[in-house]
Scaffold this active site. Structure first.
Site, short mmCIF file in Angstrom:
data_model
loop_
_atom_site.label_atom_id
_atom_site.label_comp_id
_atom_site.label_asym_id
_atom_site.label_seq_id
_atom_site.Cartn_x
_atom_site.Cartn_y
_atom_site.Cartn_z
N GLU A 219 -4.06 4.64 -8.61
CA GLU A 219 -4.97 5.59 -7.98
C GLU A 219 -4.89 6.82 -8.87
O GLU A 219 -3.92 7.57 -8.82
CB GLU A 219 -4.44 5.98 -6.60
CG GLU A 219 -4.71 4.98 -5.53
CD GLU A 219 -6.08 5.20 -4.91
OE1 GLU A 219 -6.55 6.35 -4.88
OE2 GLU A 219 -6.68 4.22 -4.49
N GLU B 85 1.28 0.02 -5.55
CA GLU B 85 0.31 1.08 -5.74
C GLU B 85 0.99 2.34 -6.27
O GLU B 85 2.11 2.68 -5.87
CB GLU B 85 -0.36 1.40 -4.40
CG GLU B 85 -1.49 2.39 -4.56
CD GLU B 85 -2.15 2.76 -3.23
OE1 GLU B 85 -3.17 3.44 -3.28
OE2 GLU B 85 -1.62 2.39 -2.17
N SER C 16 -12.08 -2.41 -4.18
CA SER C 16 -11.19 -2.17 -3.04
C SER C 16 -12.04 -1.88 -1.81
O SER C 16 -13.06 -1.20 -1.91
CB SER C 16 -10.29 -0.98 -3.32
OG SER C 16 -9.37 -1.30 -4.34
N ASP D 71 -0.01 6.33 -6.90
CA ASP D 71 -0.95 7.46 -6.76
C ASP D 71 -0.55 8.55 -7.73
O ASP D 71 0.48 9.19 -7.54
CB ASP D 71 -0.81 8.05 -5.34
CG ASP D 71 -1.89 7.54 -4.42
OD1 ASP D 71 -2.59 6.61 -4.83
OD2 ASP D 71 -2.03 8.07 -3.30
N HIS E 266 0.86 -1.18 0.00
CA HIS E 266 0.00 0.00 0.00
C HIS E 266 0.90 1.24 0.00
O HIS E 266 1.94 1.23 0.64
CB HIS E 266 -0.86 -0.02 1.28
CG HIS E 266 -1.67 1.21 1.49
ND1 HIS E 266 -1.41 2.11 2.50
CD2 HIS E 266 -2.72 1.72 0.81
CE1 HIS E 266 -2.29 3.10 2.44
NE2 HIS E 266 -3.09 2.89 1.43
N ASN E 267 0.51 2.29 -0.73
CA ASN E 267 1.34 3.51 -0.80
C ASN E 267 2.80 3.14 -1.03
O ASN E 267 3.70 3.58 -0.31
CB ASN E 267 1.25 4.31 0.51
CG ASN E 267 -0.08 5.02 0.64
OD1 ASN E 267 -0.87 5.04 -0.31
ND2 ASN E 267 -0.34 5.62 1.78
N ILE F 54 22.91 -7.51 30.26
CA ILE F 54 22.67 -8.84 29.69
C ILE F 54 21.17 -9.10 29.72
O ILE F 54 20.48 -8.67 30.64
CB ILE F 54 23.45 -9.91 30.49
CG1 ILE F 54 24.95 -9.74 30.16
CG2 ILE F 54 23.00 -11.31 30.15
CD1 ILE F 54 25.85 -10.66 30.91
#
Length: 753
Positions: free
Chosen positions: A382, A333, A514, A335, A303-304, A643
């Protein structure tokens, strides 16, 4: 034992060891000289600014995935005028770490570094288990030998144990030191240190398993190893053949080999290898049927994709596409918005994220689409552009992608079902709106308008800061589509979802919708079985809520349980959700496509994730995991003297009834070889959909536990028996030699149990 590198005599590597002044470039304005050199271990690259006092940085060659020559990154392209290509190169790292862009003073020096780093990467990748261990021991020796005299005194050894995450009482440490110091010189040379290290890492829990099957306690004869494989590793018929192969492959001792037997060293080597790993090697390569319709597969989706950070101010970058495609992502994707000079740009609209050119994105996708997998890539568009720039987009797609872009039906027939990944190998598919359907492709009289019902094909608005008017005012607006762009859409036509009833009677298999995560969750609750059936025939894409401006992710498992194929995640954001995505797609050759279980491919399926017991063939399983021990867990806090207090949590993700977590107690102050010996039990109702995540944390009673490492895999890829789990960092990259040792049994759940 000599230093594990004969490669240090290589002329290019010699240049690296001598060191070079290179310009490190971060942007057009940030270019600074740094002194770089390769350390004696032949693995660590060290650099510092010449003026700064003590500050320096290091990274290991094993973190570098590739070296690109010339102007092969956005940063170096931006300064191409200033520095010629033959001085420039880029180091690309595994995981999400940013590139390192460098400029040398001469072409010869650039070439020495390019060739040198490539040789070192190749060497690191081709080491076998034994060489890897030698390298690891040698590295520790180098780190601890502070005065560089090639020897280690007891004080240096104590410091080293702390560095290695070992909390050992002084008496025991001194005892091992004295045993290793055969020359009685109060110091250890490298051979003696190897012996010390071997005693230190001697694993009683492996020795116990070995003893159970070894007649004389010294070795496993062929028949004894066969018994172990049959009884413990549940290997059945193939045990005899496999036992022979394992001895040939892992036994270091010549004497044992002559007897056709396996020593404890060989046994431990086998258990730590890929074959002794929890992940079934047969599922690592491409093993599934790839000839079914696209809708029958889960598809790794981003996405994006253009963002490397968050969605309000982040950098838009071509590197983000490269990273996603290299991870096996098959749906990216884009845009698109109108650019100022007639060239469409890609960025997150109405925000401060930077912009990149659409044509550069298309070129990058073309170059990297099929490096990780041959199977098709879907470009999810998009589209916010006007008709003119849509036409420019169409031309870029056609010219840059050429034959790679699928623009016609495979056999000229309108399909009743989607084509398969196999048939679409090497192809890029465009997902966007289309004027009319495939049936009317030949009808030229269609208008080029798409009603804005379809404009809302993306469910709720993508981002909370969209400036569009609310949906109510949109009903009658028409948006123009470029005919040229529309014609490039074949099997992935974006449409507005009008309900399952409508889809059953009217929808075409090439139409896809979508859904935002919230809309999808609502459908899950209201009509689970309908959603599963819908997804047998049509593709659905799920995307994160627009409110996730920090690029956080939702749990993809809920969507996979409904059979949704394109479950888009922010690949740039590490964490549980991407661990699950990496876990699911780690199988089947990491090709980005995983065949859905049979009951999710049948159009009449009555399966509902809410009621797994109602499906045909329902067979719950019991999963029992004995968490035995941990090996060389990484330090969380680099402060000297700190530790870890590790605990192991096992998490199951699947249908709602299968969601579960169980954890061991924590062990104080031991990240080196903690032993738990605790058993965690689970019942799995839908094994075909379950993912199992092993998480190691540093216990903290005052605040949240710190992450140490994790490994996630599909339940169906688990090998039963005594297995090692090789841990991954937060970023999904390996942290050798950190592992967990477990014993796993899987059995049918009988009504009485």
């Amino acid at each position: 034992m000599d230093s594990p590198q004969s490669i240090q005599d290589d002329p290019d590597v010699k240049v690296m060891i001598a060191g070079s002044t290179l310009r490190k470039v971060k942007s057009r304005s940030w270019k600074k000289q740094r002194h770089f050199r390769l350390l004696e271990d032949g693995l660590t690259i060290w650099y510092k600014s010449r003026w700064a006092g003590r500050g320096h940085s290091t990274f290991s060659v094993t973190e570098v995935e590739a070296v690109r020559e010339g102007h092969q990154s956005e940063v170096l392209l931006s300064i191409a005028e200033e520095f010629p290509a033959d001085l420039c190169f880029t180091l690309v790292f595994h995981g999400r770490q940013g590139n390192l862009d460098l400029v040398a003073d001469s072409p010869e020096e650039a070439q020495a570094w390019i060739r040198g780093v490539r040789k070192l990467i190749h060497k690191a990748q081709t080491m076998d288990e034994k060489e890897r261990l030698d390298q690891w021991v040698w590295d520790w020796f180098q780190k601890a030998d502070k005065n560089k005299d090639g020897k280690m005194n007891f004080k240096e050894v104590k410091k080293l144990l702390k560095m290695m995450n070992v909390d050992m009482n002084e008496e025991h440490a001194l005892h091992l030191f004295t045993m290793a110091d055969k020359s009685e010189s109060d110091s250890l040379e490298i051979e003696q240190f190897v012996y010390f290290y071997k005693m230190l890492t001697q694993r009683d829990e492996v020795w116990k398993v070995f003893q159970d099957y070894s007649g004389d306690g010294e070795k496993l004869m062929l028949e004894e190893l066969e018994n172990f494989l049959r009884m413990e590793q549940q290997e059945g018929e193939q045990s005899a053949q496999h036992a022979k192969e394992l001895i040939d492959r892992y036994e270091p001792s010549e004497t044992a080999l002559k007897q056709g037997a396996m020593s404890l060293d060989g046994f431990q080597m086998y258990l730590c290898s890929q074959e002794g790993s929890i992940f079934n090697p047969e599922h690592q390569n491409l093993y599934q049927d790839m000839s079914q319709p696209l809708s029958h597969y889960f598809i790794s989706s981003s996405h994006n994709t253009y963002l490397l950070e968050d969605q309000l101010r982040g950098q838009s970058s071509l590197e983000a596409y490269i990273q996603a495609l290299k991870r096996g992502c098959r749906c990216v994707e884009v845009d698109c918005w109108d650019g100022s000079d007639g060239e469409p740009v890609v960025y997150h609209g109405h925000t401060l994220t930077s912009k990149i050119l659409f044509k550069d994105v298309v070129s990058t996708v073309k170059e990297y689409a099929f490096k990780a997998s041959d199977f098709p890539v879907i470009l999810s568009l998009e589209n916010h552009c006007g008709v003119e720039q849509q036409t420019v987009m169409a031309r870029h797609l056609s010219q840059i992608l050429g034959d790679t872009l699928l623009t016609t039906l495979l056999d000229g027939q309108v399909p009743q079902q989607l084509p398969s990944p196999q048939e679409l190998k090497g192809k890029i598919l465009l997902k966007a709106k289309k004027i009319g359907g495939l049936e009317q492709c030949l009808d030229e009289t269609l208008t080029d308008e798409v009603s804005d019902d379809e404009e809302m094909a993306n469910g709720d608005p993508e981002s909370p800061c969209t400036e569009d008017p609310p949906a109510a005012n949109k009903k009658h607006k028409k948006s123009k589509l470029s005919r040229e762009l529309s014609d490039l859409v074949v099997y992935c036509k974006s449409v507005h979802f009008q309900g399952f009833e409508h889809a059953r009677s009217h929808a075409k298999c090439y139409e896809m919708s979508s859904f935002s995560e919230s809309k999808a969750k609502k459908l899950v609750k209201e009509a689970g079985t309908d959603f599963v059936q819908y997804n047998t025939r049509q593709l659905s894409r799920i995307y994160p809520s627009g409110l996730r401006t920090d690029s956080s992710n939702y749990n993809p498992q809920e969507m996979w349980s409904m059979g949704c194929q394109i479950v888009a995640l922010n690949f740039q954001t590490a964490g549980l959700e991407m661990d699950l995505n990496d876990g699911l797609f780690r199988q089947n050759g990491c090709c980005g496509f995983v065949l859905k279980p049979e009951f999710m491919r049948d159009a009449t399926s009555q399966f509902s994730p809410e009621k797994p017991e109602e499906r045909q063939g329902y067979k719950p399983l019991r999963l029992s995991i004995q968490v035995i021990s941990g090996q060389q867990l990484p330090k969380v806090n680099q402060k000297e003297g700190s530790i870890v207090d590790p605990l192991v949590r096992v998490e199951i993700y699947g249908v709602p009834q299968d969601q579960a977590k169980e954890e061991t107690s924590h062990i104080n102050n031991n990240g080196f070889n903690p032993v738990w010996n605790e058993t965690l039990n689970f019942v799995i109702h839908t094994p075909e959909l379950a993912l199992v995540r092993f998480l190691v944390e540093d216990y903290d009673k005052a605040s949240r536990n710190d992450f140490i490492g994790q490994f996630t895999l599909p339940f169906t890829c688990i090998q039963a028996g005594y297995r090692h789990i090789h841990l991954l960092s937060k970023d999904g990259t390996v942290i050798p030699p950190s592992s967990l040792f477990v014993n796993i049994s899987i059995s049918e759940l009988t009504s009485g149990s």
